[in-house]
Design a protein around this motif. Structure first.
Motif, PDB file in Angstrom:
ATOM      1  N   ASP A 134       0.827  -1.211   0.000  1.00 39.86           N
ATOM      2  CA  ASP A 134       0.000   0.000   0.000  1.00 39.86           C
ATOM      3  C   ASP A 134       0.858   1.257   0.000  1.00 39.86           C
ATOM      4  O   ASP A 134       0.587   2.231  -0.738  1.00 39.86           O
ATOM      5  CB  ASP A 134      -0.931  -0.011   1.219  1.00 39.86           C
ATOM      6  CG  ASP A 134      -2.046  -1.038   1.090  1.00 39.86           C
ATOM      7  OD1 ASP A 134      -2.349  -1.397  -0.070  1.00 39.86           O
ATOM      8  OD2 ASP A 134      -2.576  -1.470   2.115  1.00 39.86           O
ATOM      9  N   ARG A 135       1.921   1.225   0.816  1.00 41.20           N
ATOM     10  CA  ARG A 135       2.809   2.392   0.844  1.00 41.20           C
ATOM     11  C   ARG A 135       3.529   2.567  -0.499  1.00 41.20           C
ATOM     12  O   ARG A 135       3.669   3.684  -1.012  1.00 41.20           O
ATOM     13  CB  ARG A 135       3.823   2.247   1.980  1.00 41.20           C
ATOM     14  CG  ARG A 135       3.208   2.387   3.368  1.00 41.20           C
ATOM     15  CD  ARG A 135       4.285   2.517   4.436  1.00 41.20           C
ATOM     16  NE  ARG A 135       5.114   1.316   4.526  1.00 41.20           N
ATOM     17  CZ  ARG A 135       4.850   0.280   5.315  1.00 41.20           C
ATOM     18  NH1 ARG A 135       3.754   0.269   6.068  1.00 41.20           N
ATOM     19  NH2 ARG A 135       5.660  -0.754   5.347  1.00 41.20           N
ATOM     20  N   GLN A 136       3.991   1.469  -1.101  1.00 41.25           N
ATOM     21  CA  GLN A 136       4.659   1.570  -2.392  1.00 41.25           C
ATOM     22  C   GLN A 136       3.706   2.075  -3.481  1.00 41.25           C
ATOM     23  O   GLN A 136       4.081   2.907  -4.317  1.00 41.25           O
ATOM     24  CB  GLN A 136       5.226   0.204  -2.800  1.00 41.25           C
ATOM     25  CG  GLN A 136       6.399  -0.247  -1.934  1.00 41.25           C
ATOM     26  CD  GLN A 136       6.946  -1.596  -2.388  1.00 41.25           C
ATOM     27  OE1 GLN A 136       6.573  -2.096  -3.443  1.00 41.25           O
ATOM     28  NE2 GLN A 136       7.828  -2.180  -1.565  1.00 41.25           N
ATOM     29  N   ILE A 137       2.491   1.591  -3.445  1.00 38.41           N
ATOM     30  CA  ILE A 137       1.512   2.022  -4.451  1.00 38.41           C
ATOM     31  C   ILE A 137       1.216   3.507  -4.289  1.00 38.41           C
ATOM     32  O   ILE A 137       1.150   4.257  -5.276  1.00 38.41           O
ATOM     33  CB  ILE A 137       0.236   1.173  -4.345  1.00 38.41           C
ATOM     34  CG1 ILE A 137       0.517  -0.255  -4.826  1.00 38.41           C
ATOM     35  CG2 ILE A 137      -0.902   1.791  -5.155  1.00 38.41           C
ATOM     36  CD1 ILE A 137      -0.614  -1.220  -4.564  1.00 38.41           C
ATOM     37  N   ALA A 138       1.074   3.969  -3.041  1.00 41.45           N
ATOM     38  CA  ALA A 138       0.809   5.395  -2.814  1.00 41.45           C
ATOM     39  C   ALA A 138       1.988   6.253  -3.299  1.00 41.45           C
ATOM     40  O   ALA A 138       1.799   7.300  -3.939  1.00 41.45           O
ATOM     41  CB  ALA A 138       0.531   5.641  -1.327  1.00 41.45           C
ATOM     42  N   PHE A 139       3.229   5.779  -3.000  1.00 40.12           N
ATOM     43  CA  PHE A 139       4.409   6.531  -3.446  1.00 40.12           C
ATOM     44  C   PHE A 139       4.496   6.576  -4.966  1.00 40.12           C
ATOM     45  O   PHE A 139       4.762   7.619  -5.573  1.00 40.12           O
ATOM     46  CB  PHE A 139       5.671   5.904  -2.844  1.00 40.12           C
ATOM     47  CG  PHE A 139       6.943   6.493  -3.361  1.00 40.12           C
ATOM     48  CD1 PHE A 139       7.376   7.738  -2.930  1.00 40.12           C
ATOM     49  CD2 PHE A 139       7.712   5.805  -4.311  1.00 40.12           C
ATOM     50  CE1 PHE A 139       8.546   8.273  -3.423  1.00 40.12           C
ATOM     51  CE2 PHE A 139       8.867   6.346  -4.803  1.00 40.12           C
ATOM     52  CZ  PHE A 139       9.297   7.593  -4.356  1.00 40.12           C
ATOM     53  N   LYS A 140       4.257   5.440  -5.600  1.00 39.27           N
ATOM     54  CA  LYS A 140       4.368   5.389  -7.062  1.00 39.27           C
ATOM     55  C   LYS A 140       3.254   6.183  -7.727  1.00 39.27           C
ATOM     56  O   LYS A 140       3.453   6.762  -8.803  1.00 39.27           O
ATOM     57  CB  LYS A 140       4.360   3.941  -7.526  1.00 39.27           C
ATOM     58  CG  LYS A 140       5.635   3.189  -7.124  1.00 39.27           C
ATOM     59  CD  LYS A 140       5.620   1.754  -7.570  1.00 39.27           C
ATOM     60  CE  LYS A 140       6.923   1.048  -7.157  1.00 39.27           C
ATOM     61  NZ  LYS A 140       6.948  -0.362  -7.571  1.00 39.27           N
ATOM     62  N   GLU A 141       2.069   6.221  -7.119  1.00 37.43           N
ATOM     63  CA  GLU A 141       1.011   7.075  -7.667  1.00 37.43           C
ATOM     64  C   GLU A 141       1.408   8.544  -7.591  1.00 37.43           C
ATOM     65  O   GLU A 141       1.151   9.333  -8.511  1.00 37.43           O
ATOM     66  CB  GLU A 141      -0.296   6.829  -6.916  1.00 37.43           C
ATOM     67  CG  GLU A 141      -0.924   5.486  -7.239  1.00 37.43           C
ATOM     68  CD  GLU A 141      -2.176   5.231  -6.420  1.00 37.43           C
ATOM     69  OE1 GLU A 141      -2.391   6.007  -5.455  1.00 37.43           O
ATOM     70  OE2 GLU A 141      -2.919   4.286  -6.728  1.00 37.43           O
ATOM     71  N   GLY A 142       2.096   8.924  -6.481  1.00 45.56           N
ATOM     72  CA  GLY A 142       2.612  10.300  -6.389  1.00 45.56           C
ATOM     73  C   GLY A 142       3.680  10.578  -7.438  1.00 45.56           C
ATOM     74  O   GLY A 142       3.710  11.664  -8.043  1.00 45.56           O
ATOM     75  N   GLU A 143       4.562   9.596  -7.667  1.00 53.05           N
ATOM     76  CA  GLU A 143       5.567   9.756  -8.716  1.00 53.05           C
ATOM     77  C   GLU A 143       4.922   9.874 -10.084  1.00 53.05           C
ATOM     78  O   GLU A 143       5.371  10.649 -10.943  1.00 53.05           O
ATOM     79  CB  GLU A 143       6.529   8.568  -8.701  1.00 53.05           C
ATOM     80  CG  GLU A 143       7.542   8.609  -7.570  1.00 53.05           C
ATOM     81  CD  GLU A 143       8.498   9.774  -7.713  1.00 53.05           C
ATOM     82  OE1 GLU A 143       9.059   9.977  -8.809  1.00 53.05           O
ATOM     83  OE2 GLU A 143       8.672  10.519  -6.720  1.00 53.05           O
ATOM     84  N   GLU A 144       3.845   9.102 -10.299  1.00 56.55           N
ATOM     85  CA  GLU A 144       3.131   9.195 -11.576  1.00 56.55           C
ATOM     86  C   GLU A 144       2.577  10.600 -11.792  1.00 56.55           C
ATOM     87  O   GLU A 144       2.720  11.186 -12.879  1.00 56.55           O
ATOM     88  CB  GLU A 144       2.005   8.167 -11.611  1.00 56.55           C
ATOM     89  CG  GLU A 144       1.178   8.227 -12.885  1.00 56.55           C
ATOM     90  CD  GLU A 144      -0.029   7.319 -12.821  1.00 56.55           C
ATOM     91  OE1 GLU A 144      -0.824   7.336 -13.785  1.00 56.55           O
ATOM     92  OE2 GLU A 144      -0.183   6.607 -11.817  1.00 56.55           O
ATOM     93  N   ARG A 145       1.958  11.148 -10.745  1.00 57.17           N
ATOM     94  CA  ARG A 145       1.426  12.512 -10.867  1.00 57.17           C
ATOM     95  C   ARG A 145       2.552  13.524 -11.102  1.00 57.17           C
ATOM     96  O   ARG A 145       2.414  14.461 -11.895  1.00 57.17           O
ATOM     97  CB  ARG A 145       0.636  12.873  -9.607  1.00 57.17           C
ATOM     98  CG  ARG A 145      -0.675  12.099  -9.460  1.00 57.17           C
ATOM     99  CD  ARG A 145      -1.518  12.684  -8.349  1.00 57.17           C
ATOM    100  NE  ARG A 145      -0.870  12.536  -7.052  1.00 57.17           N
ATOM    101  CZ  ARG A 145      -0.981  11.486  -6.244  1.00 57.17           C
ATOM    102  NH1 ARG A 145      -1.730  10.448  -6.609  1.00 57.17           N
ATOM    103  NH2 ARG A 145      -0.373  11.440  -5.084  1.00 57.17           N
ATOM    104  N   ARG A 146       3.687  13.320 -10.411  1.00 55.36           N
ATOM    105  CA  ARG A 146       4.810  14.242 -10.592  1.00 55.36           C
ATOM    106  C   ARG A 146       5.362  14.169 -12.018  1.00 55.36           C
ATOM    107  O   ARG A 146       5.650  15.198 -12.641  1.00 55.36           O
ATOM    108  CB  ARG A 146       5.921  13.918  -9.587  1.00 55.36           C
ATOM    109  CG  ARG A 146       7.099  14.892  -9.640  1.00 55.36           C
ATOM    110  CD  ARG A 146       8.209  14.430  -8.723  1.00 55.36           C
ATOM    111  NE  ARG A 146       8.796  13.198  -9.199  1.00 55.36           N
ATOM    112  CZ  ARG A 146       9.701  13.124 -10.188  1.00 55.36           C
ATOM    113  NH1 ARG A 146      10.096  14.216 -10.815  1.00 55.36           N
ATOM    114  NH2 ARG A 146      10.196  11.948 -10.542  1.00 55.36           N
ATOM    115  N   LEU A 147       5.515  12.965 -12.554  1.00 60.95           N
ATOM    116  CA  LEU A 147       6.033  12.815 -13.912  1.00 60.95           C
ATOM    117  C   LEU A 147       5.076  13.400 -14.940  1.00 60.95           C
ATOM    118  O   LEU A 147       5.503  14.028 -15.914  1.00 60.95           O
ATOM    119  CB  LEU A 147       6.300  11.337 -14.212  1.00 60.95           C
ATOM    120  CG  LEU A 147       7.458  10.707 -13.422  1.00 60.95           C
ATOM    121  CD1 LEU A 147       7.535   9.211 -13.705  1.00 60.95           C
ATOM    122  CD2 LEU A 147       8.783  11.371 -13.760  1.00 60.95           C
TER     123      LEU A 147
END
Length: 527
Positions: free
Chosen positions: A346-359
């Motif tokens: 869950d933490r990894q998915i939340a972080f990667k979703e944030g990275e997706e928005r940033r990219l």
């Protein structure tokens, strides 16, 4: 003159024998007049000096001279300065030139008279080749009654030329260097101002410059690749979470509910035995094998979990624990591990979703920069064009300024083009003018011409008949008799007296002329 008289050689010779005394008088007078006139003219002695134009000692390919005038033009300009009224007045005063003329003429006329006596002429090619074929030269000369003074005047004039040329070349080189230095300072200030404009423009439009368009496109491509990798990793994490949640749900579903109530799934999973969890894992593996490949990471992980559970089932419980079923202990441990792994995912998915928005935001920023390039390109082109022009101007002025400084240094060290006195002036021994031989010859020719003219005039006015041809030509009648002339005693005395007078006059005039001639020649050596 009698009509019909023919002029022949014989008649001309008779006329010369008969009237020679008319020719002698004007001839002697012409000779005497030429002698007197030539002696009355003052002797002018010419002293001259040859000045050589020494070329620059440093090759032009290394240092270019800032004085580009031709030698003829520069010589003309220097002659105007050297022969200026101020310079000549000072020279006349210092050397006491033209004392008689200064007493009766204004000083301006004396200066004009001296200017006419100064001669400045370039040497011809043949004259220059006898000295130095690699350089040019010119001659400065001056005519004066005193040869010593003439030599001093030419020496001063030659020094004026050398000093004035050195001073003018040095001044011109310094002025050129100062002018280029001022222009260089102004160009540097304008270039720095343009650089400041470019700096502010870059800071205001950072990332949107036309020169950064390629960088922005490359950044977009790199960001899209990173976004694609991030989306793939996020999909794998979500699949892994889904598998673990199913495993967790299946494991908790096989555990009976406690009679006292409480947490349903977590509590049942926590109380499951290792054997029960092993069964749950095996069922989950069989389900994943139906939809995933054998090399999928989730299948490999599930197999490792099954291996761990099999070891737990085969192992015995730790000493000191309360008596419990080993299966229940293993089941509780497995459920806790699955719960922790789900929370980590869950933490990894939340972080990667944030990275997706940033990219995705970074891609939008880069795209906005690319869209803004056409709007600022015209201003950028104008600024860079002006900057390139100013930079090229500054570099050109810098090169010229350095060259002018080296040229000025050459002039200061006297190794540039300069004048050098090649042949110093000498005291002349013989007068240059007037040409007394020519004057005497002209006087003699003038007297001879006057005598011939008088003799022809007297002969033309003479109507005496002296021969049979004269009579026949005059009256155009046949000659009957020819009577000879009978001179009386009176006629003979008159003729003898006339001859003596003519002879005496010729002797006296010749004696006086010869004595005067020798006197004038000896007097020239005495004075």
């Amino acid at each position: 003159m009698l009509p019909g008289r023919a002029i022949t050689i014989d008649s001309t010779m008779k006329m010369l024998r008969r009237r020679w005394w008319i020719l002698v008088g004007p001839l002697l007078l012409g000779m005497l007049g030429g002698l007197l006139y030539s002696r009355s003219q003052p002797s002018l002695y010419r002293s001259d000096a040859v000045i050589q134009v020494v070329p620059q000692r440093v090759p032009e390919s290394y240092v270019s001279s800032t004085v580009t005038e031709r030698v003829e033009d520069r010589l003309r300009a220097l002659a105007q300065q050297v022969l200026s009224r101020t310079q000549l007045e000072k020279l006349i005063t210092d050397l006491s030139l033209f004392p008689a003329e200064r007493q009766r003429l204004p000083l301006e006329d004396v200066v004009q008279q001296m200017t006419e006596r100064v001669l400045i002429e370039p040497l011809t090619a043949s004259q220059a080749s006898r000295r130095d074929s690699r350089s040019e030269a010119f001659r400065v000369s001056f005519d004066y009654q005193d040869p010593v003074v003439a030599q001093k005047v030419v020496e001063r004039l030659a020094s004026f030329f050398v000093d004035t040329n050195a001073r003018e070349r040095g001044s011109q080189a310094d002025q050129t260097s100062d002018f280029l230095e001022a222009q260089l300072t102004d160009a540097r200030a304008r270039l720095e101002a343009q650089e400041q404009k470019l700096k502010l423009f870059r800071e205001r439009n950072a990332g949107r410059l036309p020169t950064q368009a390629q960088t922005n496109m490359q950044a977009i491509q790199n960001t899209q690749l990173a976004l694609q990798a991030q989306l793939e990793s996020l999909a794998r994490d979500r699949d892994r979470k889904l598998v673990l949640e199913r495993l967790y749900s299946d494991a908790t579903a096989d555990v009976p509910a406690e009679p006292a109530g409480g947490d349903a799934a977590p509590a049942a999973a926590a109380n499951a035995t290792p054997q029960q969890r092993l069964d749950i894992a095996r069922r989950a593996l069989s389900q994943m094998e139906t939809r995933l490949t054998p090399k999928h990471p989730d299948i490999a992980r599930t197999r490792r979990i099954i291996e761990d559970l099999e070891r737990q089932v085969s192992a015995q419980g730790a000493p000191g624990e309360r008596p419990a079923s080993p299966d229940e202990i293993r089941r509780r441990d497995r459920l806790r591990q699955m719960q922790a792994e789900i929370e980590s995912l869950d933490r990894q998915i939340a972080f990667k979703e944030g990275e997706e928005r940033r990219l995705r935001g970074a891609i939008g920023v880069y795209q906005a920069r690319l869209e803004a390039v056409p709007g600022i390109e015209s201003e950028w082109v104008a600024l860079t064009r002006d900057y390139d022009t100013l930079q090229a101007t500054y570099r050109g002025l810098l090169s010229k300024s350095e060259n002018s400084k080296m040229a000025a240094s050459l002039e200061q060290r006297q190794i540039g083009e300069q004048f050098r006195i090649l042949d110093p002036p000498r005291v002349p021994l013989n007068p240059h003018s007037p040409d007394r031989k020519r004057i005497n010859l002209l006087g003699t020719l003038a007297g001879l011409g006057l005598g011939v003219l008088l003799m022809v005039l007297v002969e033309y006015r003479d109507s005496t008949m002296r021969s049979e041809a004269d009579v026949l030509g005059a009256i155009e009648l046949p000659l009957l008799a020819l009577l000879p002339f009978v001179a009386t005693e009176t006629d003979l005395r008159r003729e003898r007296r006339r001859r003596w007078l003519v002879a005496a006059a010729v002797v006296v005039l010749g004696t006086v002329t010869g004595a005067l001639f020798w006197y004038l020649r000896l007097w020239r050596y005495i004075v």
